[in-house]
Motif scaffolding. Sequence first.
Motif, PDB file in Angstrom:
ATOM      1  N   SER A  60      -4.870   5.879 -11.185  1.00 12.66           N
ATOM      2  CA  SER A  60      -5.304   5.498  -9.838  1.00 12.66           C
ATOM      3  C   SER A  60      -6.823   5.521  -9.663  1.00 12.66           C
ATOM      4  O   SER A  60      -7.317   5.617  -8.533  1.00 12.66           O
ATOM      5  N   GLN A  61      -7.561   5.402 -10.740  1.00 15.46           N
ATOM      6  CA  GLN A  61      -9.015   5.486 -10.634  1.00 15.46           C
ATOM      7  C   GLN A  61      -9.648   4.258  -9.981  1.00 15.46           C
ATOM      8  O   GLN A  61     -10.642   4.368  -9.268  1.00 15.46           O
ATOM      9  N   PHE A  62      -9.067   3.078 -10.200  1.00 19.00           N
ATOM     10  CA  PHE A  62      -9.636   1.865  -9.576  1.00 19.00           C
ATOM     11  C   PHE A  62      -9.530   1.929  -8.051  1.00 19.00           C
ATOM     12  O   PHE A  62     -10.539   1.731  -7.350  1.00 19.00           O
ATOM     13  N   PRO A  63      -8.345   2.174  -7.481  1.00 18.21           N
ATOM     14  CA  PRO A  63      -8.285   2.268  -6.017  1.00 18.21           C
ATOM     15  C   PRO A  63      -9.099   3.432  -5.461  1.00 18.21           C
ATOM     16  O   PRO A  63      -9.613   3.353  -4.343  1.00 18.21           O
ATOM     17  N   LEU A  64      -9.236   4.507  -6.234  1.00 16.45           N
ATOM     18  CA  LEU A  64     -10.067   5.619  -5.792  1.00 16.45           C
ATOM     19  C   LEU A  64     -11.513   5.163  -5.627  1.00 16.45           C
ATOM     20  O   LEU A  64     -12.191   5.528  -4.661  1.00 16.45           O
ATOM     21  N   ASP A 124     -11.974   3.055  -2.438  1.00 16.67           N
ATOM     22  CA  ASP A 124     -12.081   3.914  -1.252  1.00 16.67           C
ATOM     23  C   ASP A 124     -13.469   4.532  -1.147  1.00 16.67           C
ATOM     24  O   ASP A 124     -14.112   4.481  -0.096  1.00 16.67           O
ATOM     25  N   PHE A 125     -13.937   5.145  -2.237  1.00 13.13           N
ATOM     26  CA  PHE A 125     -15.252   5.794  -2.226  1.00 13.13           C
ATOM     27  C   PHE A 125     -16.355   4.824  -1.804  1.00 13.13           C
ATOM     28  O   PHE A 125     -17.143   5.102  -0.897  1.00 13.13           O
ATOM     29  N   GLY A 155      -6.890  10.542   8.287  1.00 18.06           N
ATOM     30  CA  GLY A 155      -5.521  10.176   8.641  1.00 18.06           C
ATOM     31  C   GLY A 155      -4.650   9.948   7.428  1.00 18.06           C
ATOM     32  O   GLY A 155      -3.513  10.433   7.352  1.00 18.06           O
ATOM     33  N   SER A 156      -5.173   9.219   6.465  1.00 17.57           N
ATOM     34  CA  SER A 156      -4.420   8.948   5.240  1.00 17.57           C
ATOM     35  C   SER A 156      -4.120  10.226   4.475  1.00 17.57           C
ATOM     36  O   SER A 156      -3.017  10.410   3.956  1.00 17.57           O
ATOM     37  N   GLU A 179      -0.899   7.934  -2.216  1.00 18.72           N
ATOM     38  CA  GLU A 179      -1.868   8.019  -1.124  1.00 18.72           C
ATOM     39  C   GLU A 179      -3.178   7.340  -1.472  1.00 18.72           C
ATOM     40  O   GLU A 179      -3.812   6.701  -0.622  1.00 18.72           O
ATOM     41  N   THR A 180      -3.593   7.453  -2.729  1.00 20.25           N
ATOM     42  CA  THR A 180      -4.839   6.823  -3.166  1.00 20.25           C
ATOM     43  C   THR A 180      -4.764   5.304  -3.036  1.00 20.25           C
ATOM     44  O   THR A 180      -5.702   4.657  -2.543  1.00 20.25           O
ATOM     45  N   PHE A 181      -3.645   4.710  -3.452  1.00 27.92           N
ATOM     46  CA  PHE A 181      -3.474   3.264  -3.351  1.00 27.92           C
ATOM     47  C   PHE A 181      -3.407   2.807  -1.889  1.00 27.92           C
ATOM     48  O   PHE A 181      -4.013   1.793  -1.517  1.00 27.92           O
ATOM     49  N   ILE A 182      -2.689   3.553  -1.055  1.00 30.82           N
ATOM     50  CA  ILE A 182      -2.563   3.182   0.349  1.00 30.82           C
ATOM     51  C   ILE A 182      -3.915   3.211   1.050  1.00 30.82           C
ATOM     52  O   ILE A 182      -4.296   2.273   1.769  1.00 30.82           O
ATOM     53  N   LYS A 183      -4.664   4.294   0.833  1.00 31.15           N
ATOM     54  CA  LYS A 183      -5.960   4.427   1.494  1.00 31.15           C
ATOM     55  C   LYS A 183      -6.941   3.358   1.022  1.00 31.15           C
ATOM     56  O   LYS A 183      -7.719   2.823   1.834  1.00 31.15           O
ATOM     57  N   ALA A 184      -6.929   3.049  -0.261  1.00 34.39           N
ATOM     58  CA  ALA A 184      -7.830   2.018  -0.785  1.00 34.39           C
ATOM     59  C   ALA A 184      -7.548   0.661  -0.146  1.00 34.39           C
ATOM     60  O   ALA A 184      -8.473  -0.082   0.205  1.00 34.39           O
TER      61      ALA A 184
END
Length: 437
Positions: free
Chosen positions: A356-360, A363-364, A385-386, A415-420
């Motif tokens: 999950s490093q790409f979606p992380l 987000d950042f 919220g996420s 959660e990482t994918f959803i937030k991204a």
Amino acid sequence: MLNSDIKKILIIAIPAALNNLLDMLQVLVDMIFVGRISPVAIAAVGLSMNFLWVIYAFITIFSVSTNALVARFFGAKDFQNLEKVISVNLVLALIFSIFVAIFVLVFAYDFFFLFGKDKQLTESATDYMHIQAIAFPFLFAGAVFASTSNGFGDTKTPLLIGIAGNILNTFLDYCLVLGNLGFPRLEILGASIATTIADIFEVLIYIFLIFYKNLFKISFSFSKDIAKRSLKLGIPTGIERFVSSISFMFFIWIIAQYGTYVLAGYQIGLRVEGLAFMIGFGFSIAAMTLVGQSIGEGNLDKAYRLGIKSAIISGLIMQFIGIFMFFYPEIFISIFTQDPKTVKEASLYLKVVAVSQFPLAIDFVLSGALRGAGATKIAMFVNTGSLWLFRIIPSLILTLFFKNLIYVYLIIIAETFIKAFIIWYIFKKGKWKKIEG
């Protein structure tokens, strides 16, 4: 135009990423040395670092507002207000730091006692934090100085200062943690003393460069309008980081329910993963700076373009590192500990989160871009919220009913994918273009 954009991004992002890696390296060095003592020592330093995340939440109030406003005024060539931003945020940061230091001195023991009620762990972590509190005014001031340089697009100076601080920290760790070169063996206390001295040393370098080498100018005047504008930008980010930090501490409490070895492995896994997401933080600074400068210039299309490209480049680099984390976790973990159970638990964490490093990164970086545009409230609501809706609450439920660690780690990925996706959609939608920072 593509090559020109990438060059702009990399010139700011690479030194910023390396500087963030140095910040992580300082923590890693402490953990490497105390890792030669015991798993309890690792857990104590790890918990202390997580407590420091809470402290950094207050620091981001001033670092983010300084970076965003300096970039905005620099892009608009409004140097008078730019100097006022530095002066105002420095004063506010120092005042806040005193209250934070007092809070830590009074409540650190009670805070750490919540985690398993282990007396040795609690006392070790508390001693570590009490020494760290001495450096808080320097940490806050240093954040304002570094963010000012970043806002100009000068990320090389903070990098060089960070290198000097890390060299000093490593030397002092070698001397004080294990008692080398005739110094007393202070173990965890030695690591904290080393870090405190290094933090103070870095700020002294900034002061020298400001007053003797004209790194940048400070107006030495206080503007209520600038103060209100800074706090309006910074407070939402501070709240976001504070809530996130407390939330992560609650998440660590969930992890602690699986045992000391799982907790130690999780702490080490986080430090190794930090090698990847510190790169994301570096590109986040680049996005914040470039978006802010572009808005100051009045070029909103350029701001959007540079934000998206920063996110994609960061995502590709972080996911590449994630591949190594997945296939060779033991290589990284062995730096910290040789304990078989701890290595096993840390390896499990790294293999799961590596995907999950790409979606992380998305987000950042896009969160940083939104902050550079002044949309700090949007970033606050999305990230906090996420974290609660899609990570903490589901993890708590699964722990209470199933007590299966792998389920918790899979929740982290989801959660990482959803937030991204949410943060990407918001940035693409473009409502941030109408916000006045």
